[in-house]
Every structure is written in structure tokens, then in C-alpha cells.
Write a protein that holds these residues in place. Sequence first.
Motif, PDB file in Angstrom:
ATOM      1  N   ARG A 176      37.522  29.732  30.083  1.00  0.00           N
ATOM      2  CA  ARG A 176      37.244  29.194  28.744  1.00  0.00           C
ATOM      3  C   ARG A 176      38.199  29.744  27.690  1.00  0.00           C
ATOM      4  O   ARG A 176      38.696  28.990  26.847  1.00  0.00           O
ATOM      5  N   VAL A 177      38.508  31.043  27.719  1.00  0.00           N
ATOM      6  CA  VAL A 177      39.186  31.645  26.563  1.00  0.00           C
ATOM      7  C   VAL A 177      40.615  32.091  26.831  1.00  0.00           C
ATOM      8  O   VAL A 177      41.413  32.189  25.895  1.00  0.00           O
ATOM      9  N   ALA A 178      40.985  32.389  28.057  1.00  0.00           N
ATOM     10  CA  ALA A 178      42.299  32.982  28.309  1.00  0.00           C
ATOM     11  C   ALA A 178      43.393  31.929  28.324  1.00  0.00           C
ATOM     12  O   ALA A 178      43.138  30.731  28.514  1.00  0.00           O
ATOM     13  N   ALA A 179      44.633  32.388  28.108  1.00  0.00           N
ATOM     14  CA  ALA A 179      45.776  31.505  28.230  1.00  0.00           C
ATOM     15  C   ALA A 179      45.938  31.064  29.683  1.00  0.00           C
ATOM     16  O   ALA A 179      45.357  31.653  30.606  1.00  0.00           O
ATOM     17  N   PHE A 180      46.768  30.027  29.900  1.00  0.00           N
ATOM     18  CA  PHE A 180      46.827  29.401  31.222  1.00  0.00           C
ATOM     19  C   PHE A 180      47.214  30.399  32.305  1.00  0.00           C
ATOM     20  O   PHE A 180      46.539  30.509  33.342  1.00  0.00           O
ATOM     21  N   ARG A 181      48.298  31.141  32.104  1.00  0.00           N
ATOM     22  CA  ARG A 181      48.748  32.067  33.153  1.00  0.00           C
ATOM     23  C   ARG A 181      47.736  33.169  33.385  1.00  0.00           C
ATOM     24  O   ARG A 181      47.448  33.533  34.542  1.00  0.00           O
ATOM     25  N   GLY A 182      47.197  33.725  32.302  1.00  0.00           N
ATOM     26  CA  GLY A 182      46.185  34.757  32.469  1.00  0.00           C
ATOM     27  C   GLY A 182      44.941  34.237  33.159  1.00  0.00           C
ATOM     28  O   GLY A 182      44.365  34.906  34.020  1.00  0.00           O
ATOM     29  N   ALA A 183      44.513  33.032  32.787  1.00  0.00           N
ATOM     30  CA  ALA A 183      43.342  32.445  33.432  1.00  0.00           C
ATOM     31  C   ALA A 183      43.604  32.199  34.908  1.00  0.00           C
ATOM     32  O   ALA A 183      42.702  32.366  35.740  1.00  0.00           O
ATOM     33  N   LEU A 184      44.825  31.796  35.240  1.00  0.00           N
ATOM     34  CA  LEU A 184      45.152  31.538  36.641  1.00  0.00           C
ATOM     35  C   LEU A 184      45.043  32.815  37.468  1.00  0.00           C
ATOM     36  O   LEU A 184      44.502  32.807  38.589  1.00  0.00           O
ATOM     37  N   VAL A 185      45.527  33.930  36.921  1.00  0.00           N
ATOM     38  CA  VAL A 185      45.483  35.198  37.656  1.00  0.00           C
ATOM     39  C   VAL A 185      44.065  35.758  37.691  1.00  0.00           C
ATOM     40  O   VAL A 185      43.528  36.084  38.763  1.00  0.00           O
ATOM     41  N   GLY A 186      43.452  35.898  36.493  1.00  0.00           N
ATOM     42  CA  GLY A 186      42.137  36.520  36.433  1.00  0.00           C
ATOM     43  C   GLY A 186      41.072  35.717  37.145  1.00  0.00           C
ATOM     44  O   GLY A 186      40.327  36.247  37.982  1.00  0.00           O
ATOM     45  N   ALA A 187      40.993  34.411  36.825  1.00  0.00           N
ATOM     46  CA  ALA A 187      39.983  33.580  37.475  1.00  0.00           C
ATOM     47  C   ALA A 187      40.290  33.406  38.957  1.00  0.00           C
ATOM     48  O   ALA A 187      39.365  33.269  39.767  1.00  0.00           O
ATOM     49  N   GLY A 188      41.567  33.402  39.321  1.00  0.00           N
ATOM     50  CA  GLY A 188      41.913  33.267  40.739  1.00  0.00           C
ATOM     51  C   GLY A 188      41.418  34.446  41.565  1.00  0.00           C
ATOM     52  O   GLY A 188      40.801  34.259  42.635  1.00  0.00           O
ATOM     53  N   LEU A 189      41.662  35.676  41.081  1.00  0.00           N
ATOM     54  CA  LEU A 189      41.214  36.850  41.830  1.00  0.00           C
ATOM     55  C   LEU A 189      39.694  36.964  41.849  1.00  0.00           C
ATOM     56  O   LEU A 189      39.094  37.213  42.910  1.00  0.00           O
ATOM     57  N   ALA A 190      39.066  36.777  40.671  1.00  0.00           N
ATOM     58  CA  ALA A 190      37.606  36.879  40.633  1.00  0.00           C
ATOM     59  C   ALA A 190      36.947  35.756  41.425  1.00  0.00           C
ATOM     60  O   ALA A 190      35.954  35.977  42.132  1.00  0.00           O
ATOM     61  N   GLY A 191      37.502  34.541  41.315  1.00  0.00           N
ATOM     62  CA  GLY A 191      36.926  33.426  42.068  1.00  0.00           C
ATOM     63  C   GLY A 191      37.107  33.574  43.556  1.00  0.00           C
ATOM     64  O   GLY A 191      36.210  33.220  44.344  1.00  0.00           O
ATOM     65  N   LEU A 192      38.237  34.109  43.992  1.00  0.00           N
ATOM     66  CA  LEU A 192      38.456  34.319  45.426  1.00  0.00           C
ATOM     67  C   LEU A 192      37.541  35.406  45.978  1.00  0.00           C
ATOM     68  O   LEU A 192      37.112  35.348  47.148  1.00  0.00           O
ATOM     69  N   ALA A 193      37.220  36.395  45.143  1.00  0.00           N
ATOM     70  CA  ALA A 193      36.362  37.490  45.608  1.00  0.00           C
ATOM     71  C   ALA A 193      34.944  37.041  45.884  1.00  0.00           C
ATOM     72  O   ALA A 193      34.236  37.670  46.672  1.00  0.00           O
ATOM     73  N   VAL A 194      34.491  35.958  45.229  1.00  0.00           N
ATOM     74  CA  VAL A 194      33.098  35.526  45.404  1.00  0.00           C
ATOM     75  C   VAL A 194      32.828  35.043  46.825  1.00  0.00           C
ATOM     76  O   VAL A 194      31.918  35.562  47.505  1.00  0.00           O
ATOM     77  N   PRO A 195      33.575  34.055  47.357  1.00  0.00           N
ATOM     78  CA  PRO A 195      33.268  33.647  48.741  1.00  0.00           C
ATOM     79  C   PRO A 195      33.642  34.713  49.768  1.00  0.00           C
ATOM     80  O   PRO A 195      32.998  34.812  50.827  1.00  0.00           O
ATOM     81  N   CYS A 196      34.673  35.513  49.476  1.00  0.00           N
ATOM     82  CA  CYS A 196      35.073  36.545  50.434  1.00  0.00           C
ATOM     83  C   CYS A 196      34.019  37.636  50.581  1.00  0.00           C
ATOM     84  O   CYS A 196      34.062  38.412  51.551  1.00  0.00           O
ATOM     85  N   TRP A 197      33.100  37.729  49.622  1.00  0.00           N
ATOM     86  CA  TRP A 197      32.067  38.755  49.692  1.00  0.00           C
ATOM     87  C   TRP A 197      31.264  38.650  50.990  1.00  0.00           C
ATOM     88  O   TRP A 197      30.829  39.662  51.555  1.00  0.00           O
ATOM     89  N   ILE A 198      31.086  37.439  51.481  1.00  0.00           N
ATOM     90  CA  ILE A 198      30.276  37.245  52.681  1.00  0.00           C
ATOM     91  C   ILE A 198      30.925  37.865  53.912  1.00  0.00           C
ATOM     92  O   ILE A 198      30.263  38.153  54.929  1.00  0.00           O
ATOM     93  N   LEU A 199      32.246  38.105  53.835  1.00  0.00           N
ATOM     94  CA  LEU A 199      32.940  38.699  54.968  1.00  0.00           C
ATOM     95  C   LEU A 199      32.534  40.143  55.198  1.00  0.00           C
ATOM     96  O   LEU A 199      32.849  40.709  56.259  1.00  0.00           O
ATOM     97  N   ARG A 200      31.890  40.754  54.224  1.00  0.00           N
ATOM     98  CA  ARG A 200      31.447  42.138  54.424  1.00  0.00           C
ATOM     99  C   ARG A 200      30.373  42.244  55.500  1.00  0.00           C
ATOM    100  O   ARG A 200      30.096  43.338  56.013  1.00  0.00           O
ATOM    101  N   PHE A 201      29.759  41.110  55.846  1.00  0.00           N
ATOM    102  CA  PHE A 201      28.774  41.119  56.924  1.00  0.00           C
ATOM    103  C   PHE A 201      29.441  40.958  58.278  1.00  0.00           C
ATOM    104  O   PHE A 201      28.761  41.050  59.318  1.00  0.00           O
ATOM    105  N   GLY A 202      30.721  40.648  58.284  1.00  0.00           N
ATOM    106  CA  GLY A 202      31.433  40.477  59.539  1.00  0.00           C
ATOM    107  C   GLY A 202      31.028  39.245  60.311  1.00  0.00           C
ATOM    108  O   GLY A 202      31.011  39.262  61.544  1.00  0.00           O
ATOM    109  N   VAL A 203      30.668  38.154  59.628  1.00  0.00           N
ATOM    110  CA  VAL A 203      30.246  36.926  60.301  1.00  0.00           C
ATOM    111  C   VAL A 203      31.473  36.276  60.933  1.00  0.00           C
ATOM    112  O   VAL A 203      32.442  35.950  60.250  1.00  0.00           O
TER     113      VAL A 203
END
Length: 398
Positions: A109-136
Motif C-alpha cells: 500500500r505505502v512503499a515505492a515500487f522497488r521497495g515494495a517488490l523487495v519487502g513484500a516479496g520476502l515477507a510474502g515468500l516466507a508465508v507459504p514456506c513456513w509450512i516447510l518447517r514441518f518437513g512435509v
Amino acid sequence: MRNGLVRRTGLSAAGALVPLGAAAAPVFGWAAVPGAVAMAGALAALAMRPARRDATWIAAAVAGGVSLAATAAAWSSPGARFQEGEGPENLLGLVEVAALTVLVAVVVRVAAFRGALVGAGLAGLAVPCWILRFGVPGAAGLAALAAWALPPVLAVTTGLYLRSLDDRRRRSVASARRRQRLELASDLHDFVAHDVSEMLAQARAGQILAERDPSAAARTFTIIEEAALRAMAAMDRTVGMLRADAGSEEGGPALAPAPSLSDLPDLAARFTASGNAPVHLDLDPDLDVPREVGTTAYRIVVEALTNVRRHAPGAGRVDVSVRGSAGDVRSLRVLVTDDARGGAAGPPARRGGAGLPGLRERVEMLGGTLTAGPRDPYGWQVAAVLPLGDRTRRARRR
């Protein structure tokens, strides 16, 4: 003051969460650290927006990076993986995912395009990857990744929608400010140009009278001084309108109201006293019109008289009529005519600046019409019809 207090409180809470998470790790497990970092990042991003938009993506990038590092460590070490059930690490993981999802929405919503791409990309990627901690492993793991990718996608969609609303609001504010500047420019033209043209006419008359009647020439200086003071007052009022917000916060003086129909007799008297053609004013005394209609009518008369002074020095009489009409549609009719000869050549001779076109646009915004042109057998006229509501004549309703 209040926004600053909220920002400082949010940043203080975010700074306290990280050491608390580290201190809680021996009790609740290592999942407390990335969970605390994610919650701290979400609090910091919410506290810093919108004053420090660039800092929000940094908070999201740090939180996402820590979460991905924790997931990688758990994946590479089977002994550190989560166990299915209701353990504290599972609850902390859900809190971490929720904080990361909030971060994605805020950054988009608030960050510039490049910053949003980096910040939202890392945080968004971390959400589905969290399930890998169960080793499924295998297909079940891929299905879990796809399912947990839905929250960041929804967060991105929400952030983009809110960003579009913010952009639309900013464009609306910018458009309103442009309209205000144009209106203020119209004020300067309508009022200041009238007074300046009066000063010019008096200065020319003074040069002629200086040789014939020195006492009369001296009186012109008084008229010039009064016109200059009115012009200065109009400019002060316009500048005051530009600084109205700052003035209201600082407790500045109230701004003088814009001229209206009640000021027409004084305007007509000043124009007559300036040595131009005498003005015969026909003003309906029972009129009660909305403020914007009265101000517009006054501006029309000012512009018409200014054009008489500039383009029709040979006029012997100016008639100004401002009366209400009580037909099917109540309206205010403004008519300004002069008897200057040379009407056939009127339109080219009286083609001026943006005065009449600007007034015509203002009148049309109020739902009325404005016309200007030569009149038979000679002379010029400016006519306007301004629609009114139900407040046209108080006296007739009593």
C-alpha cells in the motif's frame, strides 16, 4: 502531536518484542524469535506509515528474511522441525504468518515500487514456506505450499486496492487545489484589475487637470490612494486564502468576506466618482441569494465596468440591472450596458484576457448562462442569468 505519540509507542513496542522473543526462546522454542521479529516488523511498519514509507519495506524485508532463514534452518535440521499438534511453536508460527501477511499488505500500500517488490516479496515468500518447517515431503508439501500462498496473495490484492484509493484521494485533492488556484487567480483579475484600471484612469485625468484645475488634480490622488488600498486588500485577502490552513492553526485574523450584492452601490458610486461614465444601478432591494451567486454577480459587474473603462472611454452612461425573476425557475438576472459608439467594431476592440471566459465558466458551473456582445443601435452589453433556489425573495414569502 497524537500521531507522533502513536508512532513512538508503536516503535517502542516493536523494539521491545525482539529481546522478549529471544528471552522466551528457551521456554517456547526457537520459533519465538522469528515470530517476535515478524510482530515487531508489523508494528514498526504500521507505526511508520505514511510518514516514513521507505522504512516499511525494510521492516518487511528484515522480518521476511529472518523467517526464511528460520525455515531453512528447520528444513536442514530434522531435529529442529515442528511436530504436528498444538505445541507452542505451532501457535507462534501462526502469529508469525499473520504478522507477515499484515506486512505484505502495508508495504504494497505505502512503499515505492522497488521497495515494495523487495519487502513484500520476502515477507510474502516466507508465508507459504513456513509450512516447510514441518518437513512435509512430496505432493502433500506442494499442496500445503499452494494453500499457504493464498494469504499473501490476498494481502497483495488488499494493498493494491487501498493504494488505488490513496492515489485517487491524492488526485482529488490535487485537482481541488488546482481549482482553488484558478479561482484565486480569477479573484485577482476581477477585483485587482478593476482597481488598477481605476488608478490608471485617474492618473491620466490628473495629468490633464494639473494644468487646468490643480485642486481637482489633487483630489485624484485621493481616489488613486483609495483604489490602491482596495487592490492591496484584495491581494491580502487572496494570499490569506492561500494560507488559510496555517492561519487557522496559528489563530490568525479572520478573512474578510468576499464582496456580494450589498457592495454594488458602493462599486457604482466609485466608478461614477472616478470620472468615467455615470453608473445607473437598478438593484432589487428584496433579493436574498446564496453567497456564491451574489459573489458571482458582483464579479460580473466588476468585469463589465472594468471593460467599459478600458475599452469604451467614450461611453456616456452605464446601466447596471440586478433583479430577480420569479418564473417557473427562479433566477437572478444581471445586465450591464453602455452607450459607447462603434458597436460594430465592438467584439475585436473589447477582446481582453481571461476575465469573461473565466466568469462564463463559473456561471455555467452554477447552472447559468453569460453572454457578451454589441447591442443595438450601439454600445455593449453583458448579460447573465443565475438560477436560484427557494430563497430568492424573503419579503414576498412573508
